[in-house]
Design an enzyme around this catalytic site. Structure first.
Site, mmCIF file in Angstrom:
data_model
loop_
_atom_site.group_PDB
_atom_site.id
_atom_site.type_symbol
_atom_site.label_atom_id
_atom_site.label_comp_id
_atom_site.label_asym_id
_atom_site.label_seq_id
_atom_site.Cartn_x
_atom_site.Cartn_y
_atom_site.Cartn_z
ATOM 1 N N GLY A 46 0.838 -1.193 0.000
ATOM 2 C CA GLY A 46 0.000 0.000 0.000
ATOM 3 C C GLY A 46 0.870 1.239 0.000
ATOM 4 C CD GLN A 51 3.535 5.700 2.947
ATOM 5 O OE1 GLN A 51 2.557 5.203 2.388
ATOM 6 N NE2 GLN A 51 4.513 4.968 3.436
ATOM 7 C CB CYS A 92 5.563 1.962 7.575
ATOM 8 S SG CYS A 92 5.046 3.487 6.760
ATOM 9 C CG LEU A 93 6.768 0.966 1.511
ATOM 10 C CD1 LEU A 93 6.084 1.309 0.192
ATOM 11 C CD2 LEU A 93 7.892 -0.044 1.292
ATOM 12 C CG HIS A 134 -0.276 1.240 7.553
ATOM 13 N ND1 HIS A 134 0.703 0.751 8.395
ATOM 14 C CD2 HIS A 134 0.387 1.983 6.630
ATOM 15 C CE1 HIS A 134 1.885 1.202 7.996
ATOM 16 N NE2 HIS A 134 1.725 1.945 6.928
ATOM 17 C CD GLU A 135 -1.233 2.453 3.032
ATOM 18 O OE1 GLU A 135 -0.693 3.572 3.134
ATOM 19 O OE2 GLU A 135 -0.584 1.387 3.004
ATOM 20 C CG HIS A 138 0.690 6.717 5.917
ATOM 21 N ND1 HIS A 138 1.824 7.134 6.579
ATOM 22 C CD2 HIS A 138 0.911 5.419 5.583
ATOM 23 C CE1 HIS A 138 2.698 6.120 6.644
ATOM 24 N NE2 HIS A 138 2.159 5.059 6.051
HETATM 25 O O1 GNR Z 1 4.152 -2.661 2.481
HETATM 26 C C1 GNR Z 1 3.567 -2.527 3.560
HETATM 27 N N1 GNR Z 1 3.322 -3.617 4.330
HETATM 28 C C2 GNR Z 1 2.515 -3.605 5.452
HETATM 29 C C3 GNR Z 1 2.556 -4.713 6.286
HETATM 30 C C4 GNR Z 1 1.760 -4.763 7.401
HETATM 31 C C5 GNR Z 1 0.913 -3.714 7.701
HETATM 32 C C6 GNR Z 1 0.868 -2.600 6.878
HETATM 33 C C7 GNR Z 1 1.665 -2.539 5.761
HETATM 34 S S1 GNR Z 1 1.580 -1.151 4.712
HETATM 35 C C8 GNR Z 1 3.190 -1.181 4.027
HETATM 36 C C9 GNR Z 1 3.324 -0.117 2.946
HETATM 37 C C10 GNR Z 1 3.162 1.258 3.564
HETATM 38 O O2 GNR Z 1 3.998 1.781 4.247
HETATM 39 N N2 GNR Z 1 2.018 1.835 3.386
HETATM 40 O O3 GNR Z 1 1.785 3.034 3.951
HETATM 41 NI NI NI Z 2 3.013 3.087 5.726
#
Ligand code: GNR
Ligand code: NI
Length: 168
Positions: A46, A51, A92-93, A134-135, A138
């Protein structure tokens, strides 16, 4: 198409609140294409526009095994959350190399616009439910480490700042 640069925690721009998209035009379609390319390149499941330092409410997700099911959410809203909670080890990236358990509602009902501007509603559970929450966090300026203790947040901050100095 282009792979965009991803902001890294503790960059303060990750805490900006994104504004709603008013019109799905060529600029937004280009942003979505670039975000998808950036997510697949990373690789991640995601990516939120925050980001890549664009503070508009756009999310791309692909939780499919073969990376063939891109989902686009414009102005996503959580209409309802499940009663139950699930713990999931999140990454998270924007917080590279850090994986920590976070507890969230196990189901969510999400409403958003698709790239065609049509509203849709989706019921998600499991990894997709985790990822959507999670997104959307952000877009609201919240990074998953903010669910952890202050002690852990401080350690993660120092570790990433050290990493950034060493790769500068
Ligand atoms: O790639 C991603 N893997 C992930 C694994 C577990 C819970 C959430 C994520 S999201 C993350 C990509 C990202 O940072 N999205 O904002
Ligand atoms: Ni993230």
């Amino acid at each position: 198409m282009a792979v965009l640069r991803i902001l890294r925690y503790p960059d303060e721009r990750l805490h900006k609140v994104a504004r709603p998209v008013e019109r799905i035009d060529e600029r937004i379609r280009q942003l979505v294409a670039d975000m998808a390319e950036t997510m697949y390149d990373a690789p991640g499941i995601g990516l939120a526009a925050t980001q890549v330092d664009v503070h508009e409410r756009v999310v791309v997700i692909d939780v499919s095994e073969d990376r063939s099911k891109l989902q686009v959410f414009i102005n996503p809203e959580i209409l309802a959350s499940g009663e139950g909670l699930q713990r999931y080890e999140e990454g998270c990236l924007s917080v590279p190399g850090i994986y920590e358990e976070v507890e969230r509602p196990d189901r969510v009902t999400v409403r958003a616009l698709g790239l065609d501007g049509e509203p849709f509603t989706l019921e998600a559970e499991g990894l997709l439910a985790v990822c959507i929450q999670h997104e959307i966090d952000h877009l609201n300026g919240r990074v998953f480490v903010q669910y952890l203790s202050r002690l852990k947040q401080g350690r993660i901050r120092s570790r990433l700042q050290k990493q950034d100095r060493e790769t500068a």
